[in-house]
Design a protein around this motif. Sequence first.
Motif, PDB file in Angstrom:
ATOM      1  N   ASP A   1       1.957   6.647  -6.853  1.00 47.95           N
ATOM      2  CA  ASP A   1       0.897   7.576  -7.263  1.00 47.95           C
ATOM      3  C   ASP A   1       1.370   9.020  -7.101  1.00 47.95           C
ATOM      4  O   ASP A   1       1.140   9.867  -7.969  1.00 47.95           O
ATOM      5  CB  ASP A   1      -0.379   7.359  -6.441  1.00 47.95           C
ATOM      6  CG  ASP A   1      -1.095   6.061  -6.790  1.00 47.95           C
ATOM      7  OD1 ASP A   1      -0.734   5.425  -7.811  1.00 47.95           O
ATOM      8  OD2 ASP A   1      -2.016   5.674  -6.028  1.00 47.95           O
TER       9      ASP A   1
ATOM     10  N   ASP B   1       2.336   1.739  -3.427  1.00 51.74           N
ATOM     11  CA  ASP B   1       1.303   2.235  -4.332  1.00 51.74           C
ATOM     12  C   ASP B   1       1.086   3.731  -4.129  1.00 51.74           C
ATOM     13  O   ASP B   1       1.021   4.502  -5.096  1.00 51.74           O
ATOM     14  CB  ASP B   1       0.001   1.454  -4.107  1.00 51.74           C
ATOM     15  CG  ASP B   1      -1.090   1.865  -5.073  1.00 51.74           C
ATOM     16  OD1 ASP B   1      -0.801   1.965  -6.289  1.00 51.74           O
ATOM     17  OD2 ASP B   1      -2.229   2.082  -4.617  1.00 51.74           O
TER      18      ASP B   1
ATOM     19  N   GLN C   1       0.839  -1.205   0.000  1.00 52.84           N
ATOM     20  CA  GLN C   1       0.000   0.000   0.000  1.00 52.84           C
ATOM     21  C   GLN C   1       0.875   1.257   0.000  1.00 52.84           C
ATOM     22  O   GLN C   1       0.606   2.210  -0.732  1.00 52.84           O
ATOM     23  CB  GLN C   1      -0.928   0.006   1.217  1.00 52.84           C
ATOM     24  CG  GLN C   1      -1.847   1.203   1.271  1.00 52.84           C
ATOM     25  CD  GLN C   1      -2.776   1.177   2.474  1.00 52.84           C
ATOM     26  OE1 GLN C   1      -2.801   0.214   3.222  1.00 52.84           O
ATOM     27  NE2 GLN C   1      -3.528   2.235   2.658  1.00 52.84           N
TER      28      GLN C   1
END
Length: 98
Positions: free
Chosen positions: A78, A74, A71
């Motif tokens: 991003d 990610d 997570q």
Amino acid sequence: MRIQTITLAAVAALSLGTAACTQAEQDNAQADANAAAEKTGEAAENAGSALKEEAAQVGSAVAAGAGEVAQEIDEGTDKLAAEASEQKAETKTDTRGN
């Protein structure tokens, strides 16, 4: 000859010692051996169960940690993608040059 005599005496003493054990003594010794084997088996089974439980807990912790790391990666990618897009847009509108 002397070695044969000593060997023969040792075998005779061993035979007498074995014969001196009564059937009841032999049965008791066998029962003790069986009880010890049973306790050892139970202890091994308990240890195996405890190890299995600990391994499951470690596996759960690793899975949770891996999920958290995924997570965070990610979110980081991003953010980098957004910054790259902003940089491209800024570069397109830059009319000053070098």
